[in-house]
Design an enzyme around this catalytic site. Structure first.
Site, short mmCIF file in Angstrom:
data_model
loop_
_atom_site.label_atom_id
_atom_site.label_comp_id
_atom_site.label_asym_id
_atom_site.label_seq_id
_atom_site.Cartn_x
_atom_site.Cartn_y
_atom_site.Cartn_z
N TYR A 58 0.86 -1.19 0.00
CA TYR A 58 0.00 0.00 0.00
C TYR A 58 0.90 1.24 0.00
O TYR A 58 1.53 1.57 0.99
CB TYR A 58 -0.88 0.04 1.24
N ARG A 213 -16.18 0.27 -1.13
CA ARG A 213 -15.32 1.41 -1.50
C ARG A 213 -16.08 2.73 -1.54
O ARG A 213 -15.84 3.58 -2.37
CB ARG A 213 -14.65 1.12 -2.84
N SER A 217 -22.11 3.68 0.85
CA SER A 217 -21.98 4.39 2.12
C SER A 217 -23.09 5.41 2.35
O SER A 217 -23.30 5.89 3.46
CB SER A 217 -20.64 5.13 2.17
#
Length: 336
Positions: A58, A213, A217
């Site tokens: 990452y 992702r 939401s």
């Protein structure tokens, strides 16, 4: 809000009911603010979150360095409660490209040495290859991690995005604490064979992508412009008609959430929590504000009527588009 704990499989540690996925603080979701990322980690630890998830690839090590800094600057009591879950094996190039996976035992030891240094710790709590290396039997990769367990550098062995056959091979080689895999209202592929297998073997699930992702939401809009360095700009579920269809699902879900007086994100996370005590959702929050909203899911109780309403709003397989690009899907042993 009370932070309950769950067992990370039959062989793993007790962890907080929610974990913090730290990837977005370094890479793949557009520009990130380092100070805000550290503040979010501190806020999570202060709230009782113990499980911090990262990958050595990452930001090409950036995320591990960020977590290391956050731990060094956290109060000692909070630092000591942190449990680190680390993925390894993904190969990158200087342009940020992805060039495959390496699960050879020598590579496992090499990846671990660098992660320990960047994180500033003497052991990793859960260590796992990010994707199956098709050129290396999983027994060899897991065996190499088992050697690190024997030497005290790793506490528990995990898996990531592998299917039932691979899970069985790994578990026959060494005790497996958990499987990290995508699981959400719109990514329910594990329910057919993978989840029954992990439950049979006493292996927990750490579920990433619980908000898909950010798509489910409740905060993602049709007119949202994604930066070129945000991989969602190329993700099938965020494209054209797929996006419109998927956001229509979110609006149906919003009605269920509003009837309970909670947010869409809290409803989605609570749904994952309700699927079993062996499942630990990873929150991908990048700011303390988004973290606080996600943690509010712990106060949401979904009864049978609520779960039925959620199922009507977002039936299984209702999402449009694959969860990754075709090239990325080809690396997923869990999809075979």
């Amino acid at each position: 809000m009370t932070m309950h704990t769950r067992a990370l499989g039959a062989t793993g540690p007790q962890v907080s009911a929610l974990g913090l996925g730290c990837m977005g603080m370094s890479a793949l979701y557009g520009d990130a603010d380092r100070a805000e990322g550290i503040a979010t980690i501190h806020a999570a630890l202060d709230a009782g979150v113990t499980l911090l998830d990262t990958g050595d690839f990452y930001g090409m090590g950036h995320n591990e360095l960020l977590i290391g800094e956050a731990l060094r600057t956290a109060p000692a009591a909070l630092r000591e409660q942190a449990l680190l879950s680390v993925k390894f094996g993904a190969l990158r190039d200087p342009d940020g490209g992805w060039t495959g996976y390496d699960g050879r035992p020598a590579a496992v030891r090499n990846f671990a040495a660098y992660s320990l240094q960047r994180l500033g710790v003497d052991h990793i709590d859960v260590y796992r290859i990010a994707r199956l290396d098709p050129a290396v039997p999983i027994e060899e990769t897991v065996g190499a991690i088992a050697e690190l367990v024997e030497k005290g550098y790793v506490r528990h062995i995990g898996l990531s995005e592998v299917g039932a056959e691979t899970i069985r091979k790994a578990a026959a080689t060494a005790p497996i604490a958990d499987l990290q895999i995508e699981y959400s209202l719109i990514s329910r592929g594990i329910e057919e064979t993978i989840l029954p297998t992990t439950r049979e073997l006493g292996i927990a699930i750490t579920a990433y992508g619980v908000l898909s992702r950010g798509l489910i939401s409740g905060h993602f809009g049709h007119d949202r412009q994604l930066a070129a360095n945000d991989f969602r700009a190329y993700s099938p579920r965020f494209q054209g008609d797929n996006l419109r269809h998927n956001l229509d699902l979110v609006e149906a879900l919003r009605k269920v959430a509003e009837a309970k007086g909670v947010s869409v994100a809290q409803t989605v996370i609570a749904w994952v929590l309700a699927q079993g005590e062996d499942i630990v959702p990873l929150i991908g929050a990048r700011t303390p504000e988004r973290l606080a909203e996600s943690l509010g899911a712990l106060d949401v109780t979904l009864d049978a009527d609520d779960l039925a309403a959620i199922e009507r709003a977002v039936p299984a397989d209702a999402a449009a588009g694959d969860r990754y690009s075709a090239a990325a899907m080809a690396h997923l042993d869990s999809e075979r």
